[in-house]
Design a protein around this motif. Structure first.
Motif, PDB file in Angstrom:
ATOM      1  N   THR A  99       0.808  -1.223   0.000  1.00 57.85           N
ATOM      2  CA  THR A  99       0.000   0.000   0.000  1.00 57.85           C
ATOM      3  C   THR A  99       0.835   1.265   0.000  1.00 57.85           C
ATOM      4  OG1 THR A  99      -0.118   0.184   2.415  1.00 57.85           O
ATOM      5  CG2 THR A  99      -1.736  -1.240   1.341  1.00 57.85           C
ATOM      6  N   ILE A 132      -6.300   0.424   3.302  1.00 58.74           N
ATOM      7  CA  ILE A 132      -5.443   0.894   2.217  1.00 58.74           C
ATOM      8  C   ILE A 132      -5.280   2.403   2.388  1.00 58.74           C
ATOM      9  CG2 ILE A 132      -5.052   0.970  -0.262  1.00 58.74           C
ATOM     10  CD1 ILE A 132      -5.198  -1.844   0.900  1.00 58.74           C
ATOM     11  N   HIS A 176      -1.772   3.762  -1.845  1.00 64.94           N
ATOM     12  CA  HIS A 176      -2.374   3.297  -3.096  1.00 64.94           C
ATOM     13  C   HIS A 176      -1.782   1.929  -3.421  1.00 64.94           C
ATOM     14  CE1 HIS A 176       1.399   4.925  -4.817  1.00 64.94           C
ATOM     15  NE2 HIS A 176       1.163   4.170  -5.879  1.00 64.94           N
ATOM     16  N   TYR A 220      -0.413   9.620  -8.187  1.00 64.62           N
ATOM     17  CA  TYR A 220       0.305   8.825  -7.195  1.00 64.62           C
ATOM     18  C   TYR A 220       1.656   8.381  -7.745  1.00 64.62           C
ATOM     19  CZ  TYR A 220      -3.936   8.200  -4.378  1.00 64.62           C
ATOM     20  OH  TYR A 220      -5.045   8.391  -3.599  1.00 64.62           O
ATOM     21  N   SER A 275       4.104   5.672  -0.593  1.00 67.51           N
ATOM     22  CA  SER A 275       3.032   6.198  -1.434  1.00 67.51           C
ATOM     23  C   SER A 275       2.950   7.705  -1.248  1.00 67.51           C
ATOM     24  CB  SER A 275       1.693   5.560  -1.048  1.00 67.51           C
ATOM     25  OG  SER A 275       0.624   6.179  -1.740  1.00 67.51           O
ATOM     26  N   THR A 329       1.951  11.733  -3.212  1.00 73.48           N
ATOM     27  CA  THR A 329       1.233  12.474  -4.244  1.00 73.48           C
ATOM     28  C   THR A 329       2.196  13.420  -4.934  1.00 73.48           C
ATOM     29  OG1 THR A 329      -0.824  12.371  -2.979  1.00 73.48           O
ATOM     30  CG2 THR A 329      -0.687  14.045  -4.708  1.00 73.48           C
ATOM     31  N   ASP A 363       2.279   4.581 -10.491  1.00 71.90           N
ATOM     32  CA  ASP A 363       0.972   4.032 -10.169  1.00 71.90           C
ATOM     33  C   ASP A 363       0.571   3.021 -11.245  1.00 71.90           C
ATOM     34  OD1 ASP A 363      -1.622   3.678  -9.138  1.00 71.90           O
ATOM     35  OD2 ASP A 363      -2.389   5.259 -10.436  1.00 71.90           O
ATOM     36  N   GLN A 423      -2.216   1.715 -12.177  1.00 68.78           N
ATOM     37  CA  GLN A 423      -3.387   2.083 -12.970  1.00 68.78           C
ATOM     38  C   GLN A 423      -3.030   3.165 -13.993  1.00 68.78           C
ATOM     39  OE1 GLN A 423      -6.414   3.121 -10.070  1.00 68.78           O
ATOM     40  NE2 GLN A 423      -7.244   1.063 -10.136  1.00 68.78           N
TER      41      GLN A 423
END
Length: 206
Positions: free
Chosen positions: A3, A94, A97, A138, A145, A147, A188, A190
């Motif tokens: 995470t 979580i 991310h 992310y 993790s 930003t 990230d 995704q």
């Protein structure tokens, strides 16, 4: 799966060098050894490693050639500390991310801005990975993790910054990092999947 919420740091107390192969031994506190077994996954600076031996508080991990080439773990020396995160379990909160523990590249810390109660770090990574960077997106930095605060094009490279609160500085090794040092980067998953899918679709229409 991880995470990006680092659970603490661990000192590297022994290194066994072989031909393009290393074994790292770290000291893990009791809280991080609970339920730990050989074969379990533990992230070191964001790199997913497998437990190969447990001797009390001393836990061993093997590092293959590709891990040594692609990450900053190969540059570690006895006495250095690594960020530690145990693999997430079903039902865990979580707080960061979803991360795989697969580092895509390293980035160099090129600038450090100090301010009351926080710190801004600017990193530079190869331009080919800049397409995965977005303001407020992310990113995993040495397994943390974070930003992205801002992204800049630096010609042959891409730059991005992250803003760190005192808790992150005290809990992880980022508080010890200085200009010129390199960190492990995981984009990230995704974001990576979306960008690469769009690139393939656009390429197929040319």
């Amino acid at each position: 799966m991880f995470t990006g919420i680092v659970q603490g740091t661990a000192p590297l107390v022994s290194i066994v060098e072989k031909n393009e192969f290393r074994t790292h031994v770290v000291v893990l506190p009791a809280s991080l050894r609970e339920g730990l077994a050989i074969g379990a996954s533990v992230a070191h600076n964001g790199v997913c490693l497998t437990v190969t031996a447990i001797d009390g508080e001393h836990v061993s991990f093997d590092l293959m050639r590709e891990t040594l080439r692609l990450t900053n773990l190969g540059a570690l020396q006895v006495g250095d500390r690594v960020n530690i995160e145990r693999a997430a379990r079903f039902g865990d909160e979580i707080g960061g991310h979803a991360m795989s523990g697969h580092v895509i590249c390293m980035a160099e810390l090129v600038e450090l801005e100090e301010a009351p109660d926080n710190r801004r770090l600017w990193f530079e990574l190869p331009a080919e990975y800049g397409r995965f960077l977005f303001d407020k997106g992310y990113i995993g930095v040495d397994g943390i993790s974070l930003t992205i605060g801002e992204v800049k094009d630096a010609g042959q490279a891409s730059r991005f910054c992250v803003n760190l609160i005192p808790e992150t500085l005290s809990r992880t090794t980022l508080g010890e990092r200085g200009p010129g040092e390199r960190v492990n980067i995981e984009v990230d998953p995704q974001t990576q999947a979306i960008v690469e899918t769009v690139e393939r679709v656009l390429a197929s229409r040319r």
